[in-house]
Design an enzyme around this catalytic site. Structure first.
Site, short mmCIF file in Angstrom:
data_model
loop_
_atom_site.label_atom_id
_atom_site.label_comp_id
_atom_site.label_asym_id
_atom_site.label_seq_id
_atom_site.Cartn_x
_atom_site.Cartn_y
_atom_site.Cartn_z
N GLU A 218 -10.94 -45.32 96.38
CA GLU A 218 -9.92 -45.92 95.50
C GLU A 218 -9.60 -47.35 95.93
O GLU A 218 -9.41 -48.23 95.09
CB GLU A 218 -8.66 -45.04 95.51
CG GLU A 218 -8.91 -43.69 94.82
CD GLU A 218 -7.74 -42.74 94.88
OE1 GLU A 218 -7.33 -42.39 96.01
OE2 GLU A 218 -7.23 -42.35 93.82
N GLY B 213 -9.15 -41.79 98.95
CA GLY B 213 -8.42 -43.06 98.98
C GLY B 213 -9.29 -44.22 99.40
O GLY B 213 -9.02 -45.37 99.03
N ALA C 69 -7.15 -40.87 102.32
CA ALA C 69 -5.77 -40.84 102.78
C ALA C 69 -5.74 -40.02 104.07
O ALA C 69 -6.64 -39.21 104.31
CB ALA C 69 -4.89 -40.18 101.72
C1 3H9 Z 1 -7.12 -38.62 99.59
O1 3H9 Z 1 -7.75 -39.57 99.91
C2 3H9 Z 1 -6.00 -38.65 98.60
C3 3H9 Z 1 -5.89 -39.93 97.83
O2 3H9 Z 1 -6.63 -39.88 96.64
C4 3H9 Z 1 -4.50 -40.15 97.33
C5 3H9 Z 1 -3.51 -40.61 98.28
C6 3H9 Z 1 -2.25 -41.04 97.64
N1 3H9 Z 1 -7.39 -37.59 107.28
O3 3H9 Z 1 -15.42 -34.50 109.60
P1 3H9 Z 1 -15.45 -35.04 110.97
C7 3H9 Z 1 -10.55 -36.09 111.07
S1 3H9 Z 1 -7.41 -37.11 100.27
C8 3H9 Z 1 -7.11 -37.21 108.55
O4 3H9 Z 1 -15.86 -34.15 112.08
P2 3H9 Z 1 -17.72 -36.72 110.37
C9 3H9 Z 1 -11.07 -34.68 111.27
O5 3H9 Z 1 -10.04 -33.74 111.16
C10 3H9 Z 1 -8.70 -37.37 101.45
N2 3H9 Z 1 -8.04 -36.80 109.43
O6 3H9 Z 1 -16.32 -36.40 111.04
C11 3H9 Z 1 -11.65 -34.78 112.66
O7 3H9 Z 1 -10.56 -34.72 113.57
P3 3H9 Z 1 -10.72 -33.98 114.98
C12 3H9 Z 1 -10.00 -37.48 100.81
C13 3H9 Z 1 -9.31 -36.80 109.01
O8 3H9 Z 1 -18.13 -38.01 110.96
C14 3H9 Z 1 -12.20 -36.19 112.70
O9 3H9 Z 1 -11.52 -36.90 111.67
N3 3H9 Z 1 -11.00 -37.62 101.83
C15 3H9 Z 1 -9.66 -37.17 107.72
O10 3H9 Z 1 -18.61 -35.54 110.45
C16 3H9 Z 1 -13.69 -36.29 112.47
O11 3H9 Z 1 -14.01 -35.62 111.25
C17 3H9 Z 1 -11.69 -36.56 102.26
O12 3H9 Z 1 -11.52 -35.46 101.83
C18 3H9 Z 1 -8.63 -37.59 106.83
N4 3H9 Z 1 -8.90 -37.97 105.57
O13 3H9 Z 1 -17.39 -36.93 108.83
C19 3H9 Z 1 -12.70 -36.87 103.32
N5 3H9 Z 1 -11.00 -37.04 107.58
O14 3H9 Z 1 -11.77 -34.76 115.70
C20 3H9 Z 1 -12.58 -35.90 104.42
C21 3H9 Z 1 -11.46 -36.63 108.77
O15 3H9 Z 1 -9.35 -34.07 115.56
N6 3H9 Z 1 -13.39 -36.24 105.55
N7 3H9 Z 1 -10.45 -36.47 109.64
O16 3H9 Z 1 -11.13 -32.59 114.65
C22 3H9 Z 1 -14.74 -36.07 105.59
O17 3H9 Z 1 -15.36 -35.68 104.64
C23 3H9 Z 1 -15.42 -36.39 106.89
O18 3H9 Z 1 -14.46 -36.34 107.89
C24 3H9 Z 1 -16.13 -37.75 106.95
C25 3H9 Z 1 -16.61 -37.98 108.41
C26 3H9 Z 1 -17.34 -37.73 106.03
C27 3H9 Z 1 -15.20 -38.88 106.56
#
Ligand code: 3H9
Length: 654
Positions: free
Chosen positions: A109, A106, A67
């Site tokens: 999901e 998400g 999400a």
């Molecule tokens: C969820 O899904 C809830 C659902 O169950 C229910 C909903 C109803 N959203 O980490 P990076 C940004 S909760 C917005 O350096 P990488 C991050 O801030 C979510 N922004 O990249 C950064 O921005 P900036 C569950 C996000 O390639 C940029 O993307 N998911 C999100 O090293 C690059 O990020 C997680 O917890 C997001 N969800 O790694 C996953 N994710 O450049 C969280 C990232 O402006 N994310 N950004 O600083 C990660 O683990 C890593 O970002 C990922 C990529 C592995 C995806």
């Protein structure tokens, strides 16, 4: 023909299958536009007789990162993510997830709502929501156990652990791993299933739950979760999936998700999430290329050096470990092998990985063998003369463009750099012990450090899987400066009337794994004592100085290793010692302090206040770039509870 469903979702038809691509950089997050687009794509497929099925994939290296965390706390536009996932699952035509990269939160999901899942070998899957203080909110707690079983699913959801494609296949979360062309394989799978009743995850029956295994796993998870709400809720939701319909389960899941999303813990953990991304952005490094590093030299293969060596081997580097004698180098090698063996025993590393790492390791008793190193990190005794002589000798050995890193904790690296011919190549790399486990590395930007040297240190730390945080030069850098302020205030509290066990209990109830006095005992009291003795001559006589720790050291109470410190350790168990209580009372009497009862709330407030005040000083002196960097240092190096956001966040400074 190209179809546009929204700004971030497009489609094209291949072989009668609608291939839908989510393109929402940077991580293809499930934003409102993305959800609307995907919903529309499913509707389009349903209405088009020429389309036999649907494939959903992500553009770039990520499937869907979850999400959109930035939307949390704002009004949500429909379709909400659970509605979208239900819509995908309800499709009469087969929907196949072509998981090209990370499918997290998400994102997973959405994949679970599809009828078939194929992943590329590098894909990572998981529900990391607990790391944000929440539980999945779009059916993850209900669908994952229908595929992986309750125990496996509960462990994954409650810890946020990600799995690779191999494991995902083994636990039936995906149906296949793509050999080469993921999309072609997904299209073929959709065609094969066309016209058959779709296999809906939500309709799968959950295998009976192994209660014993569940209990064992849950106890382990909860012991590690200390004080956090989300892991416990995750366990409850996954477990109850076996006992009720998916519709009932999803109502409970949604309500829990919303409650937790708005909680203080989730706010703190979101702060930590964005703090980690912000820490990577360092002033003055835009467009600066790090130097290429292939071989890392490490001098000093004691506890710290061997830990750094293992981290470097884990990071894929060739490692030359050097010590002063062949014998010391051999001992160091044995230490490194023992650490690798421990990782094999715990299942973190397989035999093949161990062999590959050892093939990249050489050890030597001669500094001359470091000639090929692109970066040398010294981890020798923390003494300025020793380190200066070492760097001067290294200058005659390594290439002119090799980087020199120092792992000093308390010495002034500017003085060390100034003693070399090329101070611009000197940088601090302050690891925390055990260096192969602890995530934090303070990267110390010295007065003369060249930007590309700083960029190199950051890039290497990142490749080691570490969290690098840049610090300027001050005694103890960011972490030990704050920790000193914490120690000082804890000792004031002792004099004012609290006992070590009361202070520790208050901080442990707040969320620290160990209170300050238990930590002092674990680390040993002698190093701080030696420092206090060095500082005695220059100490301001009007400064409040607590002598209790000196009395303990004089009595040989050097901490846990000595069997006695702030506590006694009969049979290794931390126990209150009346002798220590008497020492504290004597110290109060000597200063004519009348002890008063200090409540846990005041203890916590004073200790946090002292940390935040020191943090303010570091910010004003530009030692730390931003308040959130300070929070990361304390959380990842000093056991500050992440779900409280760090001392600066907790004090409202962020
Ligand atoms: C969820 O899904 C809830 C659902 O169950 C229910 C909903 C109803 N959203 O980490 P990076 C940004 S909760 C917005 O350096 P990488 C991050 O801030 C979510 N922004 O990249 C950064 O921005 P900036 C569950 C996000 O390639 C940029 O993307 N998911 C999100 O090293 C690059 O990020 C997680 O917890 C997001 N969800 O790694 C996953 N994710 O450049 C969280 C990232 O402006 N994310 N950004 O600083 C990660 O683990 C890593 O970002 C990922 C990529 C592995 C995806």
């Amino acid at each position: 023909m190209s179809l546009t469903f929204s700004e971030t979702v497009t489609g094209s038809v291949t072989d009668g299958v609608l291939v839908v691509t989510i393109d929402n950089p940077p991580v293809n997050a499930a934003s409102a536009d993305m959800r609307q687009g995907l919903h529309a794509a499913i509707d389009h497929a349903a209405a088009a007789p020429e389309i036999a099925g649907v494939v959903i994939t992500g553009a770039g290296k990520i499937f869907v990162g979850g999400a959109d965390i930035r939307e949390f706390g704002k009004p949500m536009a429909e379709p909400l993510l659970p509605q979208l996932v239900n819509h995908i699952e309800a499709s009469g035509k087969p929907v196949v997830a072509a998981i090209n990269g990370a499918a997290l939160g998400g994102g997973l999901e959405i994949a679970l709502g599809c009828h078939h899942r194929i992943a590329s070998p590098a894909a990572k899957l998981g529900l990391p929501e607990v790391k944000l203080g929440i539980v999945p909110g779009a059916g993850g707690t209900q669908r994952l156990p229908r595929l992986a079983g309750v125990v496996t699913a509960a462990e994954m959801v409650a810890t946020g652990r990600m799995v690779g494609a191999e494991e995902a296949r083994r636990i039936d979360v995906i149906d296949a791993i793509a050999d080469s062309d993921l999309i072609a394989q997904a299209v073929a799978a959709a065609r094969e299933r066309a016209g058959q009743p779709p296999r809906r995850t939500g309709e799968c029956v959950i295998a009976s739950v192994d209660q014993e295994a569940f209990k064992k796993m849950a106890n382990k998870v909860l012991a590690r979760a200390r004080g956090q709400d989300a892991p416990e809720e995750a366990l409850r939701l996954v477990r109850s999936a076996a006992e009720r319909s998916i519709a009932e389960g999803m109502v409970d899941e949604r309500a829990t998700f919303i409650r937790l999303r708005d909680s203080d813990q989730a706010k703190a953990l979101r702060h930590v999430f964005f703090a980690e991304r912000a820490a990577a952005k360092v002033d003055g490094l835009d467009g600066v290329e790090p130097r290429p590093i292939r071989t890392i030299g490490i001098v000093g293969l004691g506890l710290m050096g061997s830990g750094i060596a293992v981290a470097a081997l884990d990071g894929g580097y060739a490692v030359i470990g050097a010590d002063m004698t062949a014998e010391a180098a051999q001992k160091g090698r044995e230490r490194i092998v023992a650490l690798l063996d421990r990782n094999v025993a715990s299942g973190r590393l397989d035999a093949d990985g161990r062999e590959k790492r050892l093939a990249r390791l050489t050890t030597s008793g001669r500094l001359e063998d470091l000639a090929d190193a692109d970066l040398v990190i010294e981890a020798v005794f923390d003494d300025l003369a020793v380190k200066t002589e070492l760097f001067q000798r290294l200058e005659g050995i390594v290439r002119a463009d090799a980087v020199l890193g120092t792992n000093t904790s308390y010495l002034d690296p500017d003085v060390l750099a100034a003693a070399t011919k090329r101070p611009e190549r000197v940088v601090g790399l302050h690891f925390f012990s055990p260096a192969n486990i602890m995530r934090l590395v303070e990267v110390v930007n010295c007065a003369k450090t060249a930007p590309d040297v700083l960029a190199t240190a950051l890039a290497v730390a990142k490749k080691l899987g570490k969290l690098p945080v840049v610090s300027g030069v001050t005694e103890g850098f960011i972490g030990n400066s704050i920790f000193s302020a914490y120690r000082r205030e804890a000792e004031f509290l002792l004099e004012d009337g609290a006992l070590p066990e009361e202070i520790d209990a208050a901080m442990e109830a707040y969320g620290f794994a160990m209170g300050p006095f238990a930590v002092f005992d674990l680390a040993g009291l002698e190093i701080a004592w030696a420092r206090r003795k060095r500082q005695a001559a220059t100490r301001d006589p009007d400064e409040r100085y607590v002598e209790i720790a000196d009395r303990l050291c004089e009595a040989g109470r050097f901490g846990q290793k000595a069997g006695r410190g702030w506590y006694a350790y009969p049979d290794g168990k931390r126990t209150v010692d009346p002798e220590v209580t008497a020492l504290i009372e004597a110290a109060r009497t000597k200063k004519s302090i009348v002890a008063r009862r200090i409540e846990a709330e005041e203890i916590v407030a004073r200790l946090l206040g002292a940390m935040a005040a020191e943090g303010d000083r570091l910010l004003a002196a530009k030692i730390a770039q931003r308040a959130s960097d300070i929070d990361l240092v304390l959380i990842n190096g000093y056991g500050f509870p992440a779900h409280k956001g760090g001392p600066m966040f907790a004090a409202g400074r962020v």
